[in-house]
Every structure is written in C-alpha cells, then in structure tokens.
Design a protein around this motif. Structure first.
Motif, mmCIF file in Angstrom:
data_model
loop_
_atom_site.group_PDB
_atom_site.id
_atom_site.type_symbol
_atom_site.label_atom_id
_atom_site.label_comp_id
_atom_site.label_asym_id
_atom_site.label_seq_id
_atom_site.Cartn_x
_atom_site.Cartn_y
_atom_site.Cartn_z
ATOM 1 N N MET A 231 2.544 5.911 -4.564
ATOM 2 C CA MET A 231 2.047 5.555 -3.239
ATOM 3 C C MET A 231 1.426 6.732 -2.507
ATOM 4 N N SER B 59 -2.098 3.900 5.520
ATOM 5 C CA SER B 59 -1.765 3.318 4.218
ATOM 6 C C SER B 59 -1.911 4.324 3.082
ATOM 7 N N CYS B 60 -1.588 3.851 1.864
ATOM 8 C CA CYS B 60 -1.792 4.689 0.675
ATOM 9 C C CYS B 60 -3.189 4.463 0.124
ATOM 10 N N ALA B 62 -4.408 1.645 -1.239
ATOM 11 C CA ALA B 62 -4.525 0.492 -2.140
ATOM 12 C C ALA B 62 -4.761 -0.774 -1.316
ATOM 13 N N CYS B 63 -4.125 -0.875 -0.162
ATOM 14 C CA CYS B 63 -4.357 -2.037 0.703
ATOM 15 C C CYS B 63 -5.837 -2.122 1.097
ATOM 16 N N GLY B 125 0.373 -5.800 4.167
ATOM 17 C CA GLY B 125 1.134 -4.932 3.258
ATOM 18 C C GLY B 125 2.535 -4.634 3.750
ATOM 19 N N GLY B 126 3.349 -4.221 2.821
ATOM 20 C CA GLY B 126 4.756 -3.933 3.129
ATOM 21 C C GLY B 126 4.928 -2.806 4.134
ATOM 22 N N CYS B 127 4.063 -1.808 4.056
ATOM 23 C CA CYS B 127 4.162 -0.681 4.981
ATOM 24 C C CYS B 127 3.916 -1.123 6.416
ATOM 25 N N GLY B 156 2.862 -7.979 0.508
ATOM 26 C CA GLY B 156 2.429 -7.494 -0.805
ATOM 27 C C GLY B 156 2.302 -5.997 -0.771
ATOM 28 N N CYS B 157 2.286 -5.402 -1.947
ATOM 29 C CA CYS B 157 2.155 -3.948 -1.997
ATOM 30 C C CYS B 157 1.243 -3.552 -3.149
ATOM 31 N N PRO B 158 -0.043 -3.662 -2.968
ATOM 32 C CA PRO B 158 -0.740 -4.342 -1.877
ATOM 33 C C PRO B 158 -0.862 -5.827 -2.183
HETATM 34 S S1 SF4 Z 1 1.925 -1.768 1.359
HETATM 35 FE FE1 SF4 Z 1 1.852 -0.762 -0.620
HETATM 36 S S2 SF4 Z 1 -0.312 -0.753 -1.107
HETATM 37 FE FE2 SF4 Z 1 -0.168 -1.131 1.066
HETATM 38 S S3 SF4 Z 1 -0.277 0.850 2.026
HETATM 39 FE FE3 SF4 Z 1 1.874 0.444 1.696
HETATM 40 S S4 SF4 Z 1 2.333 1.392 -0.255
HETATM 41 FE FE4 SF4 Z 1 0.127 1.196 -0.144
#
Ligand code: SF4
Lengths: 532, 175
Positions: A231, B59-60, B62-63, B125-127, B156-158
């Motif tokens: 992540m 975010s990371c 991916a979302c 997303g989960g974050c 979802g992640c993502p």
């Molecule tokens: S929910 Fe998952 S994919 Fe989205 S920002 Fe968070 S870690 Fe990244």
C-alpha cells in the motif's frame, strides 16, 4: 573472491583513518562506519570522482536502544555490479549536526531534509533548510521517527506559511497549481514561474499524502509488514512488496524456492507491462491523440483482467509474501500466454499508429529534455534515467530472483526527451512480454514458499539488510532492521519517485506550460510512494 | 493510418454491456448508503447528466487508477452522462479516496466548500471509510467523514471499476 573487497580497500587507502570499522555480514552489502567529518568527501569520491555511483538512498535511524547513538546511512551502488557500499555515521545525542553532502551532490538534498523533519538531524551546509515532510500544520519540534515518539500520538494543529522560492522581475508570472489537480490524479503542489510562455522555474511541493508509513512499519512484525508494503504505492504493489520481502529474507536467512522466484518475476513483469501501457496511453492523451489513449486503455484492461483472474486482485496484491508466493501462476500458463499474445499484437499495432502520426511526434520530440549529467547528479532512476543515457537496470546489474536466467535488453536512449521516455517504455513493455514467455517455458516443480519465522531457541540480535527491485518506475529500495523478536525496528522505503521528482523540475525548464502535462506523464511519478 | 483506425473501430468495440458488468456476484455488498435523504433529494433535482470531481485525500493511488479506468472504453462511464470535471465548482458529486492526511485536510475542506449544492460525497475504498490500515497514525485525520459529511461509501481495496460503476449508478438510481 569477495566482490566488495577491492572497493572497501580503495576507500580505506584513499581516506586513511576515516574508516572506523567495516561490516560485511550481509551478502553484497559493505557497511563502513566512517568519521562524521569525512562523509561528504567519501560520498563525493564514490559518486563523482571514482565510480559515478548513483546515490540510492540516505536515511537516519534511532539506535539509541542499541548503542546510544543515532545514525545516518548513505547507500551507493557500484554501477553494473551487485555491490552496495553503505556509509554509516554515528550521531551522539545532543550533537545531531552532520556535514551535508548536498553542496557536492545535489541528490542528497531531499534525503537530508527528510531526516531533518523525521529525526531532527541538522545537515550543516544544506542550503535548503525548509521543512518538507511535515507541513506547517505539524507543531515544531516533532520528530516522528524518533523512538520516543509514538505512532498514534495526537498532535495539535499549528499554522504557518511555506516559504516558496519566488522569482521576480518584469513580466514574471507565478502559476500555482494544486494540491487538488484537474485530473484524476494524486495531490501535490506545482508552482511555475514563467516569463511569457516558457517555464523559468518549477517548484514542486509534495508530502500532502504523508501517512507515517515508515513509523507504522515499526509497530509490525516482519510478516505483517508486507501488507503495508503493498500500500505504499498501489500501482507498484508487487515491486514494493518484493523489495520488502528480499530484505526480510536476507535477514532471516531464507532461501526462496526457485518456483517462487519465477512467479515473482511474472508478477513484476505484469506490473511493468500494465503500467507502461497505461503511460503510453496517457502520453497520447496529453498530446491530444485520444485514439492512442483509448486503445491503450483497452490493452491495459486486458492485463488487469488477467491479474484479477490470476490472483483475485487487479493489482496482484496478496501474491508475494516473505518466503515465496501464495499461489502458483504456472497453473494458469495458458491464460497468461494467450492474453499476452493478444496484448503484444495490439501493442504493436498501437505503436505503429503512434509512430506514424506526425502531429503526435511533433509534440513528443525535443520536449522536456533531461540531460545525462543532470540525471546523474539528481540520481534519477528507471525509464527517465535510461532515456537520458544512464545505463542502469537492477534486473541486470543485481540479478535478483532469477533474472540472471532470462535474456532481455535494457533500452537506453540519448536525447532525454519525452519521446525517449516513451520509447523506453515501449521497448520495455515488449521485453516484459518476452521475459514472461521465457519464464513460462521453464519446467519446475516444488514448493512455492519457504518456511518463515520458525521459533528460534536463541533470538538473533538486531540485523539489517537491503532489498532492491527494478520497479517499472526505477529502483525501489528497502532497508530493514529487525529486533531480536523479529519486529521491524526500522524500515526505510525509497520509491524511485523520490529522486525523479527533482528530475522533472529540471526537464520542464524552457518548455511552455501547455507541455507540462506531457512532460509530467512521461515521468509518471508516484506521490504516495514519495510522501510515505 | 486512417485505414488502420477504421479497421480497428469496425472489428473491436470494447465497451462492455452494463448487464454483463453488473452481473458480477462480487458487486453485492460494495455499496453502503449512509444518508438516504440527501441522495433522494439529489436524485429529484438532477435527473440527467452528473459531474464528478475526484479528490485524493491521501490514498495509495490504486483507488485513483480504478476511478481513472471508468473513463476507458471498456467501462466508459460517459455513456451514462457521467463526466469527471476539473473543478469542484462544476461538480455535483465528490468522489473522495484515501485516509484524510493532516496535510490534505484543509484542501479537502476547501474543495467541499467550493462544490455548489446539491452535492453528494461518496467515499471510495477502505481507507476512506475509517482510515483503513492507516487509522490512528499521527499523520492521518481518519476517514473522510471526520472532515466532511459523507453520503455513501463504495467499499474495496481498491473497489474494481465495475464496483465503482455499480455503486455510482445505484446512488443515482439508474439501476
Ligand atoms: S482503500 Fe486500498 S487501494 Fe484504496 S487507497 Fe486505501 S489502500 Fe489504497
């Protein structure tokens, strides 16, 4: 013979009395503890005088629990050799100054500013002492990576103004952009100083996404850390987690099974492939060639769909773990082969169309030039480095996993413009397909994961190691130090973006503002991986 | 070149049928509506085209990539009149990702304030739900609702693009 020895000997010869001790207990890595005052000289010797080795990383640690000192590590790699030289400097409590390497090698600046925020070290001589990671809302005197600061500290809100560089003069105009940008992209602030159309200066301010990832790592044990590594930068999940696992495996003395190594290579190349295709598409978008973008979108989607079928995650998350992988992609050999065949053909067609469009070529050629010297000085890595004539690729130079067993070309171009960065990506995408094909032909059986973390009768002492992967953006570096209980004591993450962002700010100089998006996409850097 | 493009257009239209997309069993519980009243009101007032401003609050990335994919020819969200815009002032909906970091808190709040009503906030997303894995960090404020009011979550992640598409179309009452 130990490959590291000649380099260690030479440094000792050149700098008599400056090397206090050496540690070669981790394979491929030479740790030299040196006198604090000699850091800039020895660093410059490695970087410029003798080997032109790029600065791979520079970071601090709080090892007061071990020997009462803080430390500064400066990591170099001997070009085209699997040899890492790590200079180590001790800082005593209350004497946190060290001589900055920035006046001799500019690449050191962001690393030193990061240490200044996170540890409170004072890089004496660095001309830029502004805060970087911790924006003005963080109270002064906070140093999150010190061991006496807890991950879940609730901090007050402070206020202040970031002192941007200003360029003044008749006709000068400032264009501030961000942190919330126009497209669906990550946040960051760009401040252009322009005179008429051409960009005279670009200042990039980042770390809007700073989440405290390195500190989070210190609350985890080494099996848990791999989830977080995925992540750090979602589009490089596999690159990051593989570099993470390599460091952990070196520390734990785990030999990953061959089949697992092949699997990791497939995943790494799939990641490179879908990202490079996406970049080819987004460069088309920003040159207003929407057909290219649409076509690339479809091709990328084919690879993402394949990823999803293979692992249940479009980003291949959950596949790589310390010791090996969680599933064997060879069972889907046919699916991979067929999909990649289709993608390869589609990509060939797309490239032919792109390269026969005069208006597209007109936009990308001679735009956003990064020259070789600047790329080297800034320690730029990955496709932007290779596009500027820097011949480096960790897959070839430090053949990790089983890259030594496959054949592939490392494309290197000279001009350093958007077109070269595009060309590197195109070439590498085809090489990735070829690497996966070669790997799939290998017939191996056996386990996909080695046993990790068996209880030891005698706990091992603090240990550390590097993990290094050529991600699709460039070299991803992890330096991990574990406690006797296999907890992560320190985890330094270096995403290639960290050194490539300054590269972008040089590449755009003299270009017109409307070409900025194109230059930006040709680098395509991660904000998340930079900000941590 | 024109010939090549034409041949491609003839043979290979990529866009997936909505039916095919939403038949995925995994879609079932990706959507969580928290403010039904505001969504009802929004549906009443905006029947057709909807403009979305995306905000990454930490975010990371991916979302973002999955939201970006909505614009590609496979998912092609524009066919439903849904359009991503460059400014919050043109937006009807904010799609917010990531745990909100301290360094992004103010920017997120300002973006929200610049979005005219009626407006919906969808956290992705989960974050964005509660900070996810980054919950409790010294550098993170928390989920999106800690900073601005949220009307719905897409999990979802993502979340996959089909989940995003499904979630957005459900919120708008289109499916
Ligand atoms: S929910 Fe998952 S994919 Fe989205 S920002 Fe968070 S870690 Fe990244």
């Amino acid at each position: 013979m130990d490959e590291r020895k000649p380099y260690i000997d030479e440094i000792k010869r050149e700098f008599p009395g400056d090397v206090l001790s050496e540690d070669t207990s981790t394979p491929g890595e030479a740790y030299l503890t040196i006198r604090k005052e000699s850091l800039p000289r020895i660093a410059n010797f490695l970087h410029e005088v003798r080997y032109s080795t790029p600065l791979l990383s520079m970071f601090g640690t709080d090892e007061r629990a071990l020997d009462g000192t803080y430390k500064v590590y400066t990591v170099f790699q001997i070009p085209r050799k699997p040899v890492f030289i790590i200079l180590k400097v001790h800082l005593k409590e209350g004497e946190l100054e060290f001589p900055s390497i920035t006046p001799l090698m500019y690449a050191g600046s962001p690393f030193e500013r990061e240490m200044q925020d996170m540890f409170g070290f004072v890089p004496v001589g660095n001309p830029d002492t502004r805060r970087m990671v911790l924006h003005e809302n963080f109270p002064k005197g906070i140093h999150p990576l010190r061991k006496d600061f807890s991950y879940s500290t609730t901090l007050d809100k402070a206020e202040g103004q970031y002192p941007f560089h200003t360029i003044e003069g008749e006709g000068m105009l400032e264009i501030p952009v961000g942190p919330v940008h126009a497209g669906i992209i990550e946040p960051g602030h760009f401040r252009f100083s322009v005179a008429g159309e051409p960009i005279i200066n670009l200042e990039i301010r980042l770390h809007y996404k700073h989440k405290g990832i390195e500190k989070l790592m210190e609350t985890l044990d080494f099996n848990e850390g791999c989830r977080v590594a995925e992540m750090v930068s979602g589009d490089s999940a596999i690159g990051h987690v593989t570099a993470y696992c390599q460091a952990v495996e070196k520390i734990a003395g785990i030999e990953t099974p061959l089949l697992a190594r092949y699997n990791r290579m497939i995943a790494l190349e799939l990641e490179r492939l879908y990202n490079h295709i996406a970049d080819i598409g987004s460069m088309s978008t920003d040159a207003s060639f929407l057909f290219g973008a649409a076509r690339a979108g479809i091709l990328r989607e084919k690879v993402m769909g394949l990823n999803d079928r293979l692992t249940g995650s479009r980003f291949l998350k959950g596949l790589v773990v310390p010791g090996g992988v969680t599933r064997d992609l060879f069972t889907a050999r046919e699916d991979i082969t067929l999909t990649l065949k289709e993608v390869g053909e589609g990509l060939k067609e797309l490239v032919a169309i792109l390269l026969s469009s005069a208006s597209f070529l007109d936009r990308v050629k001679t735009t956003g030039v990064l020259n070789k010297k600047t790329a080297e000085d800034l320690a730029v890595t990955g496709p932007p480095a290779r596009a500027s004539g820097v011949d480096s690729d960790m897959r070839r130079d430090v053949p990790y996993e089983a890259y030594g067993e496959v054949k592939f070309k490392v494309p290197v171009y000279k001009e350093g413009d958007v077109f070269c960065r595009l060309s590197v990506r195109i070439d590498e995408a085809f090489e990735s397909i070829s690497i996966i094909e070669q790997v799939l032909k290998k017939a191996v059986r056996g386990p996909i994961k080695a046993e990790v973390g068996a209880r030891r009768a005698v706990p091992l002492p603090y240990r550390y190691a590097l993990g290094c992967v050529e991600g699709w953006r460039g070299a991803i570096l992890y330096w991990i130090m574990t406690t006797p209980g296999d907890k992560l004591y320190r985890c330094k993450i270096k995403d290639p973006s960290f050194c490539n962002w300054p590269g972008l700010s040089y590449a755009v100089l003299g270009n017109i503002v409307p070409d900025f998006p194109l230059c930006n996409k040709s680098f395509n850097l991660s904000y998340a991986g930079n900000d941590l | 070149m024109q010939k090549m493009i034409l041949s491609w257009l003839k043979g290979r239209i990529a866009t997936k049928d909505l039916k095919e997309l939403v038949s995925d069993a995994r879609l079932k519980d990706c959507l969580e509506v928290v403010n039904n009243a505001s969504i009802e009101e929004f549906r009443r007032l905006s029947r057709r085209s909807v403009h979305i401003r995306e905000v990454d609050a930490g975010s990371c990335n991916a979302c973002e990539l999955e939201i970006n994919a909505l614009n590609n020819p496979v998912y092609d969200i524009e066919r439903f009149g849904i359009h991503f815009v460059a400014s919050p002032r043109h937006a009807d909906m904010l799609l917010v990702t990531g745990p909100v970091t301290r360094n992004m808190e103010m920017a997120l709040r300002k973006t929200y304030d610049a979005t005219p009503e009626p407006r919906l906030v969808v956290a992705v997303g989960g974050c964005a739900r509660d900070g996810g894995i980054f919950k409790g960090s010294y550098a993170v404020v928390g989920g999106v609702e800690r900073v601005i009011p949220v009307d719905a979550y897409i999990r979802g992640c993502p979340p996959r693009p089909q989940e995003l598409l499904y979630g957005i179309l459900r919120i708008l009452g289109r499916i």
